[in-house]
Design a protein around this motif. Structure first.
Motif, PDB file in Angstrom:
ATOM      1  N   ALA A 268       0.828  -1.205   0.000  1.00 54.67           N
ATOM      2  CA  ALA A 268       0.000   0.000   0.000  1.00 54.67           C
ATOM      3  C   ALA A 268       0.861   1.252   0.000  1.00 54.67           C
ATOM      4  CB  ALA A 268      -0.939   0.012   1.199  1.00 54.67           C
ATOM      5  N   ALA A 269       2.081   1.156   0.540  1.00 56.67           N
ATOM      6  CA  ALA A 269       2.923   2.350   0.629  1.00 56.67           C
ATOM      7  C   ALA A 269       4.392   1.966   0.711  1.00 56.67           C
ATOM      8  CB  ALA A 269       2.540   3.157   1.859  1.00 56.67           C
ATOM      9  N   ASP A 270       5.215   2.940   0.383  1.00 60.13           N
ATOM     10  CA  ASP A 270       6.658   2.791   0.486  1.00 60.13           C
ATOM     11  C   ASP A 270       7.181   4.007   1.231  1.00 60.13           C
ATOM     12  OD1 ASP A 270       9.205   1.638  -0.052  1.00 60.13           O
ATOM     13  OD2 ASP A 270       9.484   3.052  -1.690  1.00 60.13           O
ATOM     14  N   ILE A 271       8.172   3.808   2.071  1.00 63.69           N
ATOM     15  CA  ILE A 271       8.768   4.932   2.792  1.00 63.69           C
ATOM     16  C   ILE A 271      10.230   5.038   2.390  1.00 63.69           C
ATOM     17  CG2 ILE A 271       9.403   5.865   5.046  1.00 63.69           C
ATOM     18  CD1 ILE A 271       6.857   4.689   6.138  1.00 63.69           C
ATOM     19  N   GLN A 272      10.607   6.254   2.037  1.00 62.14           N
ATOM     20  CA  GLN A 272      11.998   6.537   1.698  1.00 62.14           C
ATOM     21  C   GLN A 272      12.420   7.803   2.435  1.00 62.14           C
ATOM     22  OE1 GLN A 272      12.236   7.398  -2.498  1.00 62.14           O
ATOM     23  NE2 GLN A 272      10.307   8.472  -2.474  1.00 62.14           N
ATOM     24  N   ARG A 273      13.668   8.161   2.283  1.00 66.39           N
ATOM     25  CA  ARG A 273      14.168   9.396   2.891  1.00 66.39           C
ATOM     26  C   ARG A 273      14.618  10.341   1.793  1.00 66.39           C
ATOM     27  NH1 ARG A 273      14.517   9.323   8.277  1.00 66.39           N
ATOM     28  NH2 ARG A 273      14.329   7.317   9.278  1.00 66.39           N
ATOM     29  N   GLY A 274      14.336  11.627   1.994  1.00 67.44           N
ATOM     30  CA  GLY A 274      14.756  12.602   1.003  1.00 67.44           C
ATOM     31  C   GLY A 274      13.956  13.882   1.109  1.00 67.44           C
TER      32      GLY A 274
ATOM     33  N   ILE B 161      10.142  17.672  -4.377  1.00 68.01           N
ATOM     34  CA  ILE B 161       9.106  16.991  -5.163  1.00 68.01           C
ATOM     35  C   ILE B 161       9.698  15.832  -5.954  1.00 68.01           C
ATOM     36  CG2 ILE B 161       7.606  17.294  -7.191  1.00 68.01           C
ATOM     37  CD1 ILE B 161       6.735  19.938  -6.081  1.00 68.01           C
ATOM     38  N   GLU B 162      10.951  15.970  -6.376  1.00 74.74           N
ATOM     39  CA  GLU B 162      11.557  14.948  -7.231  1.00 74.74           C
ATOM     40  C   GLU B 162      11.703  13.585  -6.564  1.00 74.74           C
ATOM     41  OE1 GLU B 162      14.709  17.369  -5.204  1.00 74.74           O
ATOM     42  OE2 GLU B 162      13.017  17.898  -6.459  1.00 74.74           O
ATOM     43  N   VAL B 163      11.602  13.491  -5.236  1.00 75.85           N
ATOM     44  CA  VAL B 163      11.686  12.175  -4.591  1.00 75.85           C
ATOM     45  C   VAL B 163      10.344  11.435  -4.636  1.00 75.85           C
ATOM     46  CG1 VAL B 163      13.576  12.868  -3.078  1.00 75.85           C
ATOM     47  CG2 VAL B 163      11.234  12.943  -2.226  1.00 75.85           C
ATOM     48  N   CYS B 164       9.293  12.124  -5.045  1.00 76.13           N
ATOM     49  CA  CYS B 164       7.970  11.498  -5.141  1.00 76.13           C
ATOM     50  C   CYS B 164       7.890  10.689  -6.434  1.00 76.13           C
ATOM     51  CB  CYS B 164       6.874  12.559  -5.116  1.00 76.13           C
ATOM     52  SG  CYS B 164       5.210  11.881  -5.011  1.00 76.13           S
ATOM     53  N   PRO B 165       7.631   9.376  -6.337  1.00 70.19           N
ATOM     54  CA  PRO B 165       7.511   8.566  -7.548  1.00 70.19           C
ATOM     55  C   PRO B 165       6.357   9.044  -8.437  1.00 70.19           C
ATOM     56  CG  PRO B 165       7.735   7.175  -5.608  1.00 70.19           C
ATOM     57  CD  PRO B 165       7.516   8.582  -5.121  1.00 70.19           C
ATOM     58  N   VAL B 166       6.512   8.890  -9.721  1.00 72.22           N
ATOM     59  CA  VAL B 166       5.487   9.271 -10.690  1.00 72.22           C
ATOM     60  C   VAL B 166       4.204   8.498 -10.390  1.00 72.22           C
ATOM     61  CG1 VAL B 166       4.881   9.238 -13.144  1.00 72.22           C
ATOM     62  CG2 VAL B 166       7.214   9.806 -12.436  1.00 72.22           C
ATOM     63  N   ASP B 167       3.076   9.177 -10.500  1.00 73.57           N
ATOM     64  CA  ASP B 167       1.747   8.597 -10.303  1.00 73.57           C
ATOM     65  C   ASP B 167       1.475   8.143  -8.869  1.00 73.57           C
ATOM     66  OD1 ASP B 167       1.039   9.011 -12.978  1.00 73.57           O
ATOM     67  OD2 ASP B 167       1.925   7.099 -13.579  1.00 73.57           O
ATOM     68  N   GLU B 168       2.099   8.794  -7.895  1.00 74.58           N
ATOM     69  CA  GLU B 168       1.840   8.454  -6.503  1.00 74.58           C
ATOM     70  C   GLU B 168       1.566   9.717  -5.689  1.00 74.58           C
ATOM     71  OE1 GLU B 168       3.959   5.462  -4.503  1.00 74.58           O
ATOM     72  OE2 GLU B 168       4.329   4.303  -6.322  1.00 74.58           O
TER      73      GLU B 168
ATOM     74  N   ASP C 121      17.198  13.981   5.240  1.00 72.19           N
ATOM     75  CA  ASP C 121      17.049  12.572   5.599  1.00 72.19           C
ATOM     76  C   ASP C 121      15.680  12.270   6.213  1.00 72.19           C
ATOM     77  OD1 ASP C 121      17.512  13.944   7.970  1.00 72.19           O
ATOM     78  OD2 ASP C 121      18.685  12.327   8.849  1.00 72.19           O
ATOM     79  N   ALA C 122      14.748  13.216   6.111  1.00 70.94           N
ATOM     80  CA  ALA C 122      13.395  13.015   6.650  1.00 70.94           C
ATOM     81  C   ALA C 122      12.624  12.042   5.763  1.00 70.94           C
ATOM     82  CB  ALA C 122      12.660  14.345   6.755  1.00 70.94           C
ATOM     83  N   ARG C 123      11.582  11.465   6.319  1.00 72.14           N
ATOM     84  CA  ARG C 123      10.815  10.428   5.626  1.00 72.14           C
ATOM     85  C   ARG C 123       9.766  10.987   4.669  1.00 72.14           C
ATOM     86  NH1 ARG C 123       8.099   7.037   9.779  1.00 72.14           N
ATOM     87  NH2 ARG C 123       7.781   9.061  10.712  1.00 72.14           N
ATOM     88  N   VAL C 124       9.523  10.193   3.618  1.00 72.06           N
ATOM     89  CA  VAL C 124       8.479  10.469   2.635  1.00 72.06           C
ATOM     90  C   VAL C 124       7.716   9.168   2.430  1.00 72.06           C
ATOM     91  CG1 VAL C 124       7.949  11.187   0.278  1.00 72.06           C
ATOM     92  CG2 VAL C 124       9.939  12.153   1.450  1.00 72.06           C
ATOM     93  N   LEU C 125       6.409   9.190   2.666  1.00 78.05           N
ATOM     94  CA  LEU C 125       5.568   8.027   2.393  1.00 78.05           C
ATOM     95  C   LEU C 125       4.926   8.232   1.034  1.00 78.05           C
ATOM     96  CD1 LEU C 125       3.244   6.094   4.679  1.00 78.05           C
ATOM     97  CD2 LEU C 125       2.287   7.048   2.591  1.00 78.05           C
ATOM     98  N   SER C 126       5.076   7.255   0.138  1.00 81.14           N
ATOM     99  CA  SER C 126       4.444   7.338  -1.181  1.00 81.14           C
ATOM    100  C   SER C 126       3.479   6.176  -1.350  1.00 81.14           C
ATOM    101  CB  SER C 126       5.500   7.332  -2.287  1.00 81.14           C
ATOM    102  OG  SER C 126       6.282   6.158  -2.238  1.00 81.14           O
ATOM    103  N   THR C 127       2.335   6.471  -2.007  1.00 79.08           N
ATOM    104  CA  THR C 127       1.319   5.450  -2.198  1.00 79.08           C
ATOM    105  C   THR C 127       0.448   5.771  -3.401  1.00 79.08           C
ATOM    106  OG1 THR C 127      -0.447   4.192  -1.118  1.00 79.08           O
ATOM    107  CG2 THR C 127      -0.372   6.553  -0.656  1.00 79.08           C
TER     108      THR C 127
END
Length: 128
Positions: free
Chosen positions: A23-29, A32-39, A54-60
């Motif tokens: 349902a989601a992926d968490i990365q650090r960065g 806007i460019e760290v956000c995967p396309v279509d999420e 180094d803060a977290r980004v949740l993408s879904t």
């Protein structure tokens, strides 16, 4: 033939179960460019994590009824909707409470736009 059909059905169901578990992926960065396309991306800090790289980004790209399942409940300070769908962010689990709605391509920094929603998001729902 029955065994082959049964084995095939089991394999299809196992595949469906494994893909629906995501349902989601968490990365650090940051940015806007760290956000995967279509999420949809939820950023831990203001300005797309600008001052904390180094803060977290949740993408879904799926509904999440409990952001706590990803240790992201009541943490979001910036959001970016890079999908072609309308998204609603809710202040409570299970899509409860008055939501904030994002149209495709919209971003909101809760520091500037709606400070009341900073660190208040608990669930996410895609509307179409």
């Amino acid at each position: 033939m029955k065994r082959v059909t049964l084995a095939l059905c089991a394999a299809v169901l196992a595949g469906a179960a494994s893909t629906s578990a995501y349902a989601a992926d968490i990365q650090r960065g940051s940015g806007i460019e760290v956000c995967p396309v279509d999420e949809l991306c939820l950023y831990e800090n203001w300005d797309f994590n600008k001052d904390t790289h180094d803060a977290r980004v949740l993408s879904t790209y799926k509904d999440i009824a409990h952001l706590d399942d990803y240790n992201f409940n009541d943490i979001t300070s910036t959001v970016y909707n890079d999908t072609g769908r309308i998204v609603r962010l809710y202040p409570h689990y299970d899509y409860e409470g008055a939501p904030v709605t994002l149209v495709p391509g919209e971003s909101i920094d809760f520091k500037d736009a709606n400070g009341n929603f900073n660190d208040q998001i608990s669930s996410v729902r895609f509307m179409n």
